[in-house]
Design an enzyme around this catalytic site. Sequence first.
Site, short mmCIF file in Angstrom:
data_model
loop_
_atom_site.label_atom_id
_atom_site.label_comp_id
_atom_site.label_asym_id
_atom_site.label_seq_id
_atom_site.Cartn_x
_atom_site.Cartn_y
_atom_site.Cartn_z
N LYS A 40 0.80 -1.13 -0.01
CA LYS A 40 -0.45 0.08 0.37
C LYS A 40 0.53 1.31 0.02
O LYS A 40 2.18 1.15 0.78
CB LYS A 40 -0.69 0.06 1.33
CG LYS A 40 -1.70 -1.58 1.25
CD LYS A 40 -3.09 -0.98 2.86
CE LYS A 40 -3.53 -1.91 2.44
NZ LYS A 40 -5.17 -1.87 3.85
N GLU A 41 0.25 2.39 -0.41
CA GLU A 41 1.18 2.69 -0.89
C GLU A 41 0.22 5.02 -0.33
O GLU A 41 -0.87 4.19 -1.00
CB GLU A 41 2.26 3.52 -1.84
CG GLU A 41 1.46 3.42 -3.08
CD GLU A 41 2.22 3.62 -4.76
OE1 GLU A 41 0.96 3.92 -5.77
OE2 GLU A 41 3.13 3.59 -4.89
N LYS A 79 4.83 15.13 -8.13
CA LYS A 79 3.70 14.21 -7.75
C LYS A 79 5.25 12.99 -6.50
O LYS A 79 5.59 12.77 -7.12
CB LYS A 79 2.66 13.38 -8.20
CG LYS A 79 1.41 12.56 -8.40
CD LYS A 79 1.18 11.93 -9.87
CE LYS A 79 0.28 10.58 -8.71
NZ LYS A 79 0.01 9.73 -10.37
#
Length: 163
Positions: A69-70, A82
């Site tokens: 998960k990020e 970004k």
Amino acid sequence: MEGRVSEEIEVKGTCKRSLEALRHPPTRQYRQGSATPPHQQNRRLTRRRLRRNHPPPLFCSRAGPSSYKEKFTVVEDERRVKETEVVEGGYLDLGFTLYRVRFEVVEKEGNKEECVTRSTVEYELKEEAAANAALVSIQPLVAVMQAAADYLTKNYNTTTNNV
């Protein structure tokens, strides 16, 4: 142990268009004219079922984490940056204490119609897991940047005439 891997690609297009292409990649347009995707190859229709000429591989052999998960830590339109960090699983399970990916779009000096897209992977890992530094790869990010650059270069003249 700390490390950083970075790659840059020059793009024929404005910073705004490049950032938009990296933010919302038009994947259908990227694929136009390319070869048939592997999951659609070697298929033929029979009366009652779709059957493959050759069975698919049981698994894909790929180095690196299987899932993680990020979260986005920085999304700034003004600076055209970004940034994401892995927060659970994946690289953290392999001994990394930090795994950060950053996309940047930088305007070329003296030419507002061209820019440079840069992707950077920054990482820190525990000393006992130093061998896992070989798992860090920037090639998937370079592929995304190159696809966006090719798309913008191919469609640059048509998009600037429509604006």
